[in-house]
Design a protein around this motif. Sequence first.
Motif: not given
Length: 166
Positions: A121-129
Motif C-alpha cells: 500500500r505504501g508503494v501504491g501511495a508513493s507512486l501516486n503522490f
Amino acid sequence: LGIAEVLVGLGNIYTFSGQSEEAKPLNEESLAIYREMNDQIGIAQNFGYVASTFFFNGDFPRAIENLEQAIALHQELGIQSGVAWWSANLGWARLQLGQYDRARQLLENSLSLAREIKHERGVGASLNFLGLVCYGMGDPHRANQLLSQGVEKFRQINQPTDYARA
C-alpha cells in the motif's frame, strides 16, 4: 489501551467524513492515554492520525509537524512500515505547499523503503503522490507512468478506496 484505540478509530471516522473538528479532542484524549501508558507505538501512530485532521482543515504546516514526529518515532522504534507510510504522507503534504523538490525526495525515499520491506500500500501511495509531483514539475509523461503504476498496485492488492482515489 482499547479505549485509546477506539478513540483513534472514532477520530478517523470523523476526519474522513469531513468532521475533523470533532476528531481533534478524540485524538488528543487518545494521545494522553498512550502517553500515560508509555505506549510509544501508539504515540507514533497517533501523530500520523492527528496529521490527517490538519490535512482536512488545510493546515499543512501542522500536518507536517505531526508527520515529522510520527516518522521520527517510527524510526526510533525500528518500525519501517510506519516510516514508509508516513513519509509518503509527508511528501503529499509538501506537494500541497508546492515544495516539489522536497516532496519528490521524500516520496522517492518512501517508495524505495516501501518496496524494500514489501509494504504494497505504501508503494501504491508513493507512486501516486510522486506522479502528482511530476505533474507539478511539468513532466506529464513521467507523471502518467507513475500514476498508472500506482493504480495498478492498488488494484493488485485490492484497495478499492485507494484505487478509486488514484
